[in-house]
Structure formats: structure tokens, C-alpha cells
Design an enzyme around this catalytic site. Structure first.
Site, PDB file in Angstrom:
ATOM      1  N   ARG A 192      12.729  36.339  86.144  1.00  0.00           N
ATOM      2  CA  ARG A 192      13.214  37.057  84.883  1.00  0.00           C
ATOM      3  C   ARG A 192      12.293  38.334  84.413  1.00  0.00           C
ATOM      4  O   ARG A 192      12.680  39.213  83.903  1.00  0.00           O
ATOM      5  CB  ARG A 192      13.649  36.050  83.729  1.00  0.00           C
ATOM      6  CG  ARG A 192      14.465  35.105  83.923  1.00  0.00           C
ATOM      7  CD  ARG A 192      15.012  34.450  82.844  1.00  0.00           C
ATOM      8  NE  ARG A 192      15.657  35.139  81.775  1.00  0.00           N
ATOM      9  CZ  ARG A 192      16.077  34.881  80.485  1.00  0.00           C
ATOM     10  NH1 ARG A 192      15.963  33.530  80.142  1.00  0.00           N
ATOM     11  NH2 ARG A 192      16.576  35.669  79.709  1.00  0.00           N
ATOM     12  N   TYR A 194      22.555  50.235  77.263  1.00  0.00           N
ATOM     13  CA  TYR A 194      22.567  50.648  75.781  1.00  0.00           C
ATOM     14  C   TYR A 194      21.308  50.061  75.236  1.00  0.00           C
ATOM     15  O   TYR A 194      20.687  48.886  75.425  1.00  0.00           O
ATOM     16  CB  TYR A 194      23.733  50.100  75.044  1.00  0.00           C
ATOM     17  CG  TYR A 194      24.054  48.560  74.897  1.00  0.00           C
ATOM     18  CD1 TYR A 194      23.468  47.799  73.985  1.00  0.00           C
ATOM     19  CD2 TYR A 194      24.484  47.980  75.995  1.00  0.00           C
ATOM     20  CE1 TYR A 194      23.789  46.517  73.821  1.00  0.00           C
ATOM     21  CE2 TYR A 194      24.762  46.309  75.796  1.00  0.00           C
ATOM     22  CZ  TYR A 194      24.353  45.818  74.894  1.00  0.00           C
ATOM     23  OH  TYR A 194      24.469  44.259  74.762  1.00  0.00           O
ATOM     24  N   PRO A 195      20.599  51.086  74.113  1.00  0.00           N
ATOM     25  CA  PRO A 195      19.721  50.603  73.427  1.00  0.00           C
ATOM     26  C   PRO A 195      20.181  50.057  71.911  1.00  0.00           C
ATOM     27  O   PRO A 195      21.430  50.109  71.398  1.00  0.00           O
ATOM     28  CB  PRO A 195      18.889  51.812  73.142  1.00  0.00           C
ATOM     29  CG  PRO A 195      19.950  52.733  73.080  1.00  0.00           C
ATOM     30  CD  PRO A 195      20.906  52.364  74.047  1.00  0.00           C
ATOM     31  N   MET A 196      19.353  49.339  71.352  1.00  0.00           N
ATOM     32  CA  MET A 196      19.768  48.365  70.188  1.00  0.00           C
ATOM     33  C   MET A 196      18.439  48.141  69.208  1.00  0.00           C
ATOM     34  O   MET A 196      17.281  48.058  69.503  1.00  0.00           O
ATOM     35  CB  MET A 196      20.713  47.173  70.504  1.00  0.00           C
ATOM     36  CG  MET A 196      19.790  46.036  71.058  1.00  0.00           C
ATOM     37  SD  MET A 196      20.506  44.478  71.129  1.00  0.00           S
ATOM     38  CE  MET A 196      20.603  44.113  69.283  1.00  0.00           C
ATOM     39  N   LYS A 248      17.508  45.769  65.561  1.00  0.00           N
ATOM     40  CA  LYS A 248      17.841  44.718  64.607  1.00  0.00           C
ATOM     41  C   LYS A 248      17.816  45.481  63.217  1.00  0.00           C
ATOM     42  O   LYS A 248      16.590  46.201  62.903  1.00  0.00           O
ATOM     43  CB  LYS A 248      16.925  43.403  64.394  1.00  0.00           C
ATOM     44  CG  LYS A 248      16.972  42.778  65.818  1.00  0.00           C
ATOM     45  CD  LYS A 248      18.259  41.897  65.853  1.00  0.00           C
ATOM     46  CE  LYS A 248      18.697  40.799  66.466  1.00  0.00           C
ATOM     47  NZ  LYS A 248      18.314  41.256  68.096  1.00  0.00           N
ATOM     48  N   HIS A 301      23.736  32.953  69.599  1.00  0.00           N
ATOM     49  CA  HIS A 301      23.904  34.109  70.399  1.00  0.00           C
ATOM     50  C   HIS A 301      23.887  33.961  72.083  1.00  0.00           C
ATOM     51  O   HIS A 301      24.487  34.652  72.801  1.00  0.00           O
ATOM     52  CB  HIS A 301      22.931  35.168  69.851  1.00  0.00           C
ATOM     53  CG  HIS A 301      23.268  36.692  70.308  1.00  0.00           C
ATOM     54  ND1 HIS A 301      24.252  37.359  69.815  1.00  0.00           N
ATOM     55  CD2 HIS A 301      22.530  37.366  71.165  1.00  0.00           C
ATOM     56  CE1 HIS A 301      24.320  38.489  70.536  1.00  0.00           C
ATOM     57  NE2 HIS A 301      23.286  38.687  71.217  1.00  0.00           N
ATOM     58  N   GLN A 309      21.976  40.100  83.228  1.00  0.00           N
ATOM     59  CA  GLN A 309      21.570  40.737  81.784  1.00  0.00           C
ATOM     60  C   GLN A 309      20.077  40.787  81.972  1.00  0.00           C
ATOM     61  O   GLN A 309      19.266  39.976  82.337  1.00  0.00           O
ATOM     62  CB  GLN A 309      21.809  40.211  80.760  1.00  0.00           C
ATOM     63  CG  GLN A 309      21.429  40.604  79.414  1.00  0.00           C
ATOM     64  CD  GLN A 309      21.930  39.745  78.108  1.00  0.00           C
ATOM     65  OE1 GLN A 309      22.936  40.146  77.484  1.00  0.00           O
ATOM     66  NE2 GLN A 309      21.138  38.818  77.899  1.00  0.00           N
ATOM     67  N   SER A 345      24.945  39.679  65.994  1.00  0.00           N
ATOM     68  CA  SER A 345      25.447  41.387  66.120  1.00  0.00           C
ATOM     69  C   SER A 345      26.184  41.737  64.966  1.00  0.00           C
ATOM     70  O   SER A 345      26.141  42.971  64.675  1.00  0.00           O
ATOM     71  CB  SER A 345      26.276  41.274  67.326  1.00  0.00           C
ATOM     72  OG  SER A 345      25.601  40.976  68.741  1.00  0.00           O
TER      73      SER A 345
END
Length: 249
Positions: free
Chosen positions: A131, A145-147, A149, A172, A185, A223
């Protein structure tokens, strides 16, 4: 102060998105275009050599829509190697006909939210190594996509204690596991490296799985309450003859 998550860090990642200056590209001769494409293929072959030797990985995809024309995702053991490869691309003839659209710098990351306690060196665990140092799949579709918190009043992820964050992330993660075999992912961390805190790269043979997965996750508290998202980039694989025909006029 709340306890920070402990991360395991693997390969560094660069998402390099470019738009083509098609007007200028059409103005040069067929011979010049072909020479530029051939030179670019040599560059891609160099990237592939690292894939074959398991010393890095890369993916080359078109981007659908007006945000960019293609995305080159490169993963290497060090940030210095990414910088060198980026500079090498910028010196190619074909780079003169590209316009930088977006880039993202990060590192593959696994946190201790979902991992159990262990006295063993995690970097020697074959599953964890797989991983942290992933072989990017050659699946038909990609979504990046970026994200962040949130840090907004009562919706501040970083003010939650570790036990609460672990509880939320377990729930999640169950959603993501429901798409095992449908979506691959890769999570990369970018705190201190780029404008967002994480990058998410998804691969699938069925592009609708991106919509289904991300929509379902919207209803999860992690999310729905704590996530902020940047732009989404979706594209299709450029492989084999498609690497040449994409640049044909």
C-alpha cells in the site's frame, strides 16, 4: 493538545496536469510533431522502466472537460526524483506546447486510525509495503481530487480526540471496503506540501463506480460534517497506440 495521527509514509507522488496548446501544435510540421511525440515516448519508457523494476510507478491519462487535457501521475522514493523528472519533462519539445493546468505534490500515507497496535516493524509487512509503494493500475478510468478536514467552529476535525476520530474513520472505511474489487484507492498526504491536506486517486474499469462511491460517502459523518473538497479530475487511460493518436492532428 489532541493526539496527532501517526502516519506511515511511502512513495512521493506528483500529479502533473497539462492543457495542450492545440493551435500552436497544429502550426508545426508533421515531422516536428512526430519527433516531439517520439521524444516524449522515450521519456515514458524511462518511467515504465521504474515500474518494471519496482522502483517507482506512473500513470498517463487524458482528462475529460476543460480543466486539462492530460495527467501524468508519477511516484518515486524521494521528492528529489520527482523534481528531476518534472524538470526533464519541461525540457522536452512537446512541453513547449503544453500549458500547466494544475499540479499536486504529496506522499503515500497510511495513518494509525485503522491500524491495530503492533510491535513489529510495519515497513516489513508485505501488505503494508504494497500500500505504501503501490503499482499504479492500468485501469480504464481515473479520478483525482484533493481534500481537507474542516477547522470550522464546532466542525473542527482536529479538535476531536483520537478515540472519536478512530471511531469515525472505521465507519468511513467500511464504505470504501464495500467497493473492493471495483475501485482501487490511493491516499496521499500533502500537509506542508500543497494547498490541501490529502489527495485521493481512484482507479476503476467502471467510471460510474466513482460517482457511486463518492456519493455514498457524502452521507457518512466524516465527509458530511468534516470534509472539504477541491476540484475533481476524471479521465481515461492513455496506453498503447492511444499515446500516439492522442497527439495526432
Amino acid at each position: 493538545m489532541n493526539e496527532a495521527a501517526i502516519t506511515l509514509d511511502g512513495w512521493y507522488a506528483l500529479h502533473d496536469l497539462r492543457a495542450m496548446d492545440w493551435t500552436s501544435w497544429k502550426m508545426v510540421s508533421n515531422e516536428e510533431r512526430q519527433a516531439a511525440v517520439d521524444e516524449f515516448h522515450v521519456y515514458l519508457e524511462k518511467l515504465q522502466k521504474a515500474d518494471d523494476e519496482k522502483t517507482g510507478s506512473h500513470a498517463f491519462y487524458t482528462i475529460v472537460g476543460q480543466k486539462a487535457d492530460f495527467m501524468l501521475m508519477i511516484m518515486r522514493p524521494t521528492m528529489d526524483e520527482l523534481q528531476e523528472l518534472e524538470a526533464e519533462f519541461n525540457k522536452l519539445a512537446i512541453a513547449d506546447f503544453t500549458i500547466p493546468s494544475y499540479s499536486y505534490v504529496s506522499v503515500v500515507e497510511l495513518s494509525n486510525y485503522l491500524a491495530g497496535e503492533s510491535t513489529e516493524d510495519p515497513y516489513q509487512n508485505p501488505y503494508i509495503r504494497g500500500r505504501l509503494y503501490p503499482e499504479l493500475p492500468r485501469q480504464q478510468y481515473i479520478c483525482f481530487y484533493p481534500m481537507n478536514k474542516k477547522r470550522d467552529g464546532e466542525d473542527n476535525w482536529f479538535m476531536l480526540d483520537m478515540d472519536k476520530r478512530k471511531e469515525l474513520m472505521r465507519a468511513h472505511g467500511l464504505i470504501g471496503r464495500g467497493y473492493a474489487g471495483k475501485v482501487k484507492q490511493i491516499i496521499t498526504g500533502s500537509v506542508g506540501f500543497d494547498d490541501f491536506e490529502w489527495g485521493v486517486t481512484l482507479f476503476s474499469e467502471d467510471i460510474l463506480q466513482f460517482k457511486k462511491l463518492i456519493y455514498e460517502m457524502r452521507f457518512d459523518e466524516v465527509s458530511a460534517r468534516y470534509a472539504e473538497f477541491g476540484s475533481f479530475f476524471v479521465g481515461t487511460l492513455l496506453d498503447g497506440d492511444k499515446k500516439t493518436t492522442f497527439f495526432n492532428i
